[in-house]
Design an enzyme around this catalytic site. Structure first.
Site, PDB file in Angstrom:
ATOM      1  CG  HIS A  35      -1.988  -1.047   1.145  1.00  0.00           C
ATOM      2  ND1 HIS A  35      -2.666  -1.515   2.242  1.00  0.00           N
ATOM      3  CD2 HIS A  35      -2.482  -1.745   0.098  1.00  0.00           C
ATOM      4  CE1 HIS A  35      -3.546  -2.423   1.869  1.00  0.00           C
ATOM      5  NE2 HIS A  35      -3.448  -2.587   0.583  1.00  0.00           N
ATOM      6  CD  GLU A  85       5.363   1.527 -25.179  1.00  0.00           C
ATOM      7  OE1 GLU A  85       5.139   1.775 -23.985  1.00  0.00           O
ATOM      8  OE2 GLU A  85       4.553   0.933 -25.931  1.00  0.00           O
ATOM      9  CG  ASP A 141       7.597  -0.092 -21.298  1.00  0.00           C
ATOM     10  OD1 ASP A 141       8.054  -0.754 -20.354  1.00  0.00           O
ATOM     11  OD2 ASP A 141       6.392   0.179 -21.427  1.00  0.00           O
ATOM     12  CB  CYS A 165       5.027  10.487 -23.940  1.00  0.00           C
ATOM     13  SG  CYS A 165       4.938   8.766 -24.506  1.00  0.00           S
TER      14      CYS A 165
END
Length: 830
Positions: free
Chosen positions: A467, A689, A713, A760
C-alpha cells in the site's frame, strides 16, 4: 421478499448496525426498517429505550411489500416491545422474532433476504451468525453451525473451484472485491484440501482464510443469484484481482513469525547494530517504488498505541457499555475512513475503502464484543486481542501476506484510540518539508500525506505492490521501501531519497542537496517551448484523467502528449461501457480546446494489469499480452475504445490524435491505423517502446502519422532489465548509449518522412537530457506538469546547433555516465 425490523434501545446504534449490514448488499434490494430509541428529550437529546407502537408500525409498513417479517432485537425491553408489537400490529403478515445477536444477526439476515430466502431461511441465517462468535471463544454451538450451512429453501447448492493467482493472495483489497461481488448471494469459500472456510461477506474471515498464490479454493453458493455470483467470483480470481499474476516468492523470504502474545514481523536492526551503516555520507540501498529525488530532514512515524492492560476485568454490570463503546468506535473509524476514501482517487481510493470495510467488519466487532461479555475484557483490550488473533493467522501464512498485518494493526489502533478518546498516532504535522521514515505505513496513514509537508517515504518493510508503494506513486512522492537500516537513521538527519535508484544518502554533501532541491523546484512555464534561435519545441503534459488535465492546463502545458486512458479504469473489475468512456475522455479533452491531445489506447498488462483486459497468467507479463496485443484476445475492447474516443472528439474541440502502445511490427501498426480511421479518427500514431519498432521506424512512418517514444519501456527492452527492479536502475537509464542510438534512428526516420517524433517517457522531463533528445530529432516533449518550466528554461538557453552537438557527443559515448559527461561538456561550450 422478507422484510426485517431492527429493534434497538439506541437509534444511532440501530442505524449504524444497518449501515454495516447494507455494505454487503450494495445496490439495494432489501426491505429493512429500524425501530429504535424512545424519542428525544426537551433538549433534543435521544432517549434510550424501545417503543412497541413504533415496532408495530414498522412491521405494518413492510407488510405491504413483503411475504414475511423478521424482527431482531438488541436486549432487555426490546424483546418485550417486539412481543407487544405482535398484538398491536394491524397486518397479518407472518412475523418471526429471532433470538439472534443484533449486529451480526442483522448482517446475516440482510444478506439472506437479499438472496430471496424464505422467512425460515432468513431467521436461521440470523441465528447462525452466533457461530462466528462462539467459534472464536471455543464454545460448542452445534445448532448455530448447522444453521449456517443448511441448504436453502430450494436445496440448490452450486460448487466451483478456483486457484488464487495474484501474488499477494487474498488480502484486504481482493477480500473487499469478493464481498462486493457476492452481494445478494450466500457464498462460502474453503481453502483446499482441508483448510478453513469463510463467508464471502466477511472481510476479516476472508483475510484469515490464509489463501496465498497457488492455493485452490472451493466456492459454494446457494440462492437465486448463486450462479451469477460464482461467475463474478471466478472472473475475479482469473483476473488476479487486477494485481497481476507473477510467480510467487518463497515464503521464507519475508515470512513473519508468531511469538508471545502477538504476531511479530521481522524486527528492524537496532541503532547500535547499524551505527556504522548510517554515518554521514552513507548510501543505503532499498527498493525504489516511486520515482523522484528530494532532500529533507528525517521524521519518524509516531509509535503505535501501548498495549491495553490485560489484567483489567470489567464487572458484568458495566459490560454492555463496553460493548457499545466497541460498536460506536468501529462506526466512527469507518466514517473517518469513508471521508478519506471520498477524497482519494484510483488505487488509493480502493485501498482506503478496503480499510473502511475492515474497520466495520461485523466479524471483528462481534469477536471483540464476545470477549467483553464472556471474559470481562475492557473494550480496548478486547479489540487488541481480537486483532492479535488475526495477526497471527496472517503471520502464519508467510511470504508477502506480512504486508497485510499493517492493515490489521492500523484499524486496531484507530478503534482503540476512538474508544480511549486519545489522539491516533501516525503521520506527524509539520510546516517544514520532511522525509517520513517508518517500519511500515498503513494505507490510511499514507493517504493523509496528500497536500502535506512530507516530500518522500522510506520504510523498513514493503514491496512494489504494498500500500505504501501504490499510494506513494499516486501522490507523486518518491519512495524507497525494504530498507533494513531505515529505523536507525537519526531523526532530523538530512537525507537524499532517490526513488528511481532505490537509494537513501545520509547527510549528503551540500552540493547534492542543492542539486536535489533544484530538481524538485517547480519553475513557472509561460506556455511556449522554444530554443534560443526560435525553433519551436512544444512542451506537453502526461495525464491520467480529467483532474490531471485540469492541472496540466493550469500549468500552461501546450497540450497533452500522453493521455494514459487505463488510469481512468484502474479501480474497475469490469470493462467500462462506451458511454462511461466517453464521459472520462471528454473530461480530458475539454481542458485543451483547440490544442493537441494525444490519446494512448489501453496499455494494460505488466505493471498495470486490468482485470477485464488481462485474465491469463503469464510467466513474464512484461513480454506478454499487453498494450495493443490485448486486441488479439479481446478485439471488442479496442473497438469500443476507438468508438468512444471518436464520439468524445466529436463533442469537444481538442485536436485528438490516437496512438497504440507496445507495437513491434509494421503489420500491427497498419492494422491499428485501419481500425482507427474506420472509427472516424484521422490522426493515428504508435508508441516506440520496443527495439524492433525503433529499427523499423522508416517503414512505420509509411502507415502512421506520428510516433511517440516511451523511453521507460524502450530502455527496459533494449537493456533486457526489468524497470521495476531498483538494483538494475543503472541499466534502466535513458542515457545508455544503446537507447540513445535507437532514439537517433527514429529521429532520422522522422526527419526523412517529415513527420513528428515525440517523447512521452520520463526522459522528456529531464532538463539536461531534453536538449540531447531535440538534437536527436525529437520534435516535442511530454512530461509531468511540474517539469515544464525547468525544461523550457533549459531549452531557451540553447540553439538547434547546440542540441545537435550535445546529441552527437552523447551517442558517441560508451556508457551512460560518459554520455552525461560528454553532453554536459558540449553544452557548457554553448
Amino acid at each position: 421478499m422478507i422484510g426485517i425490523v431492527a429493534v434497538s434501545h439506541s437509534a444511532r446504534l440501530g442505524e449504524a448496525a444497518l449501515e454495516l449490514a447494507l455494505q454487503m448488499v450494495q445496490g439495494g434490494g432489501v426491505h429493512v426498517l429500524v425501530a429504535a430509541g424512545a424519542g428525544v428529550d426537551s433538549d433534543g437529546a435521544p432517549i434510550l429505550g424501545t417503543d412497541a407502537v413504533a415496532v408495530a408500525a414498522a412491521i405494518d409498513e413492510l407488510a405491504a411489500d413483503c411475504d414475511g417479517v423478521l424482527v431482531l432485537m438488541d436486549l432487555g425491553s426490546a424483546v418485550l416491545s417486539a412481543e407487544l408489537a405482535l398484538e398491536l400490529r394491524a397486518s397479518d403478515v407472518p412475523v418471526r422474532l429471532a433470538p439472534a445477536p443484533f449486529v451480526e444477526g442483522l448482517l446475516s439476515a440482510v444478506v439472506s433476504a437479499a438472496t430471496g430466502g424464505s422467512l425460515d431461511t432468513v431467521a436461521a441465517e440470523a441465528v447462525a451468525a452466533l457461530g462466528a462468535k462462539t467459534g472464536a471463544l471455543g464454545i460448542e454451538e452445534e445448532h448455530a453451525v448447522e444453521a449456517a450451512v443448511a441448504p436453502g429453501a430450494d436445496g440448490a447448492v452450486l460448487v466451483r473451484r478456483v486457484r488464487v493467482r495474484n501474488p499477494l493472495g487474498i488480502h484486504a483489497r481482493p477480500a473487499a472485491l469478493i464481498a462486493k461481488a457476492t452481494a445478494g448471494a450466500d457464498v462460502l469459500l474453503r481453502r483446499l484440501p482441508d483448510g478453513p472456510d469463510a463467508a464471502a461477506a466477511s472481510l476479516t474471515r476472508l483475510l484469515v482464510l490464509g489463501a496465498r498464490q497457488g492455493d485452490d479454493l472451493e466456492l459454494t453458493a446457494r440462492g437465486d443469484d448463486a450462479a451469477e455470483a460464482l461467475d463474478r467470483l471466478v472472473a475475479l480470481f482469473d483476473d488476479g484481482f487486477g494485481e497481476g499474476m507473477e510467480s510467487a516468492e518463497p515464503a521464507h523470504d519475508t515470512a513473519p513469525t508468531a511469538t508471545g502474545s502477538s504476531a511479530e514481523v521481522p524486527a528492524s536492526p537496532s541503532e547500535t547494530d547499524l551505527a556504522q551503516a548510517v554515518t554521514p555520507g552513507s548510501v543505503l540501498r532499498g527498493r525504489g517504488v516511486s520515482s523522484g529525488r528530494v532532500a529533507a530532514p528525517v521524521v519518524h512515524l509516531a509509535p503505535p498505541l501501548p498495549e491495553p492492560d490485560p489484567a483489567v476485568v470489567v464487572p458484568e454490570a458495566d459490560r454492555d457499555s463496553e460493548v457499545s463503546a466497541i460498536e460506536w468506535a468501529s462506526v466512527a473509524v469507518a466514517d473517518q475512513l469513508r471521508s478519506r476514501t471520498a477524497q482519494a482517487t484510483g488505487e488509493a481510493r480502493a485501498i482506503l475503502d478496503a480499510s473502511r470495510l475492515l474497520a466495520s467488519d461485523p466479524e471483528l466487532v462481534s469477536e471483540a464484543t464476545a470477549l467483553v461479555r464472556a471474559k470481562g475484557r475492557s473494550a480496548a483490550r478486547a479489540v487488541w486481542e481480537t486483532a492479535v488473533v488475526h495477526e497471527k493467522a496472517l503471520a502464519a501464512l508467510g511470504g508477502r501476506m506480512a504486508e497485510r498485518i499493517a492493515d490489521i494493526r492500523d484499524v486496531r489502533d484507530r478503534i482503540i484510540a476512538e474508544i480511549l478518546q486519545v489522539d491516533m498516532p501516525g503521520v506527524p504535522e509539520r510546516d517544514e518539508s520532511f522525509v517520513l521514515v517508518a517500519t511500515d505505513l498503513a494505507p490510511a496513514d499514507t493517504a493523509l500525506l496528500a497536500g502535506g509537508a512530507c516530500v518522500a517515504l522510506v520504510t523498513v518493510q514493503g514491496g512494489p505492490t504494498s500500500h505504501t508503494a501504490i499510494i506513494a506513486r499516486s501522490l507523486g512522492l518518491p519512495a524507497v521501501v525494504g530498507l533494513a537500516e531505515a529505523g536507525a537513521i537519526p531523526s532530523g538527519a538530512m537525507v537524499l531519497v532517490d526513488g528511481d535508484r532505490g537509494t537513501v544518502e545520509v547527510e549528503p554533501a551540500q552540493s547534492r542537496v542543492d542539486e536535489a532541491h533544484a530538481s524538485a523546484v517547480v519553475v513557472d512555464f509561460d506556455g511556449i517551448g522554444a530554443l534560443a534561435d526560435g525553433h519551436s519545441v512544444p512542451l506537453l503534459a502526461n495525464v491520467g484523467g480529467a483532474a490531471d488535465a485540469t492541472s496540466a492546463a493550469a500549468a500552461h502545458a501546450e497540450g497533452v502528449g500522453l493521455f494514459r486512458t487505463e488510469f481512468c479504469f484502474l479501480d474497475r473489475t469490469d470493462a467500462p461501457s462506451i458511454d462511461e468512456q466517453i464521459a472520462a475522455y471528454r473530461g480530458v479533452l475539454a481542458a485543451f480546446p483547440g490544442r493537441k491531445v494525444v490519446v494512448r489506447t489501453l496499455d494494460a498488462g505488466s505493471d498495470k494489469p486490468l482485470p477485464f483486459a488481462n485474465s491469463d497468467s503469464e510467466d513474464n507479463p512484461a513480454l506478454g499480452v499487453r498494450g495493443l496485443r490485448i486486441a488479439r484476445r479481446r478485439p471488442q475492447l479496442l473497438d469500443d475504445q476507438l468508438t468512444a474516443l471518436a464520439r468524445a472528439a466529436a463533442e469537444e474541440h481538442a485536436q485528438v490524435e490516437v496512438m497504440a502502445p507496445m507495437v513491434a511490427t509494421v503489420d500491427e501498426a497498419r492494422g491499428f491505423a485501419e481500425r482507427c480511421r474506420a472509427a472516424g479518427l484521422d490522426r493515428v500514431g504508435i508508441m516506440i517502446e520496443t527495439p524492433s519498432a525503433a529499427l523499423l521506424a522508416a517503414e512505420l512512418f509509411e502507415v502512421v502519422d506520428f510516433v511517440s517514444l516511451g523511453t521507460n519501456d524502450l530502455a527496459q527492452y533494449t537493456m533486457a532489465a526489468d524497470r521495476l527492479l531498483s538494483e538494475l536502475g543503472d541499466l534502466n537509464d535513458p542515457w545508455q548509449p544503446a537507447v540513445l542510438r535507437l532514439i537517433a534512428a527514429v529521429g532520422d526516420a522522422g526527419r526523412a518522412a517529415g513527420k513528428p517524433v515525440g517523447v512521452c517517457g520520463e526522459a522528456g522531463g529531464d532538463p539536461e537530457l531534453a536538449p540531447v533528445l531535440v538534437g536527436l530529432g525529437v520534435t516535442s516533449l511530454s512530461m509531468a506538469p511540474r517539469s515544464l518550466g525547468r525544461v523550457a528554461a533549459r531549452l531557451s538557453e540553447l540553439s538547434s546547433d547546440d542540441c545537435r552537438r550535445a546529441a552527437a557527443a552523447a551517442i558517441g559515448a560508451s556508457s551512460a555516465g560518459a554520455a552525461r559527461t560528454a553532453a554536459a561538456a558540449a553544452l557548457a561550450r554553448a
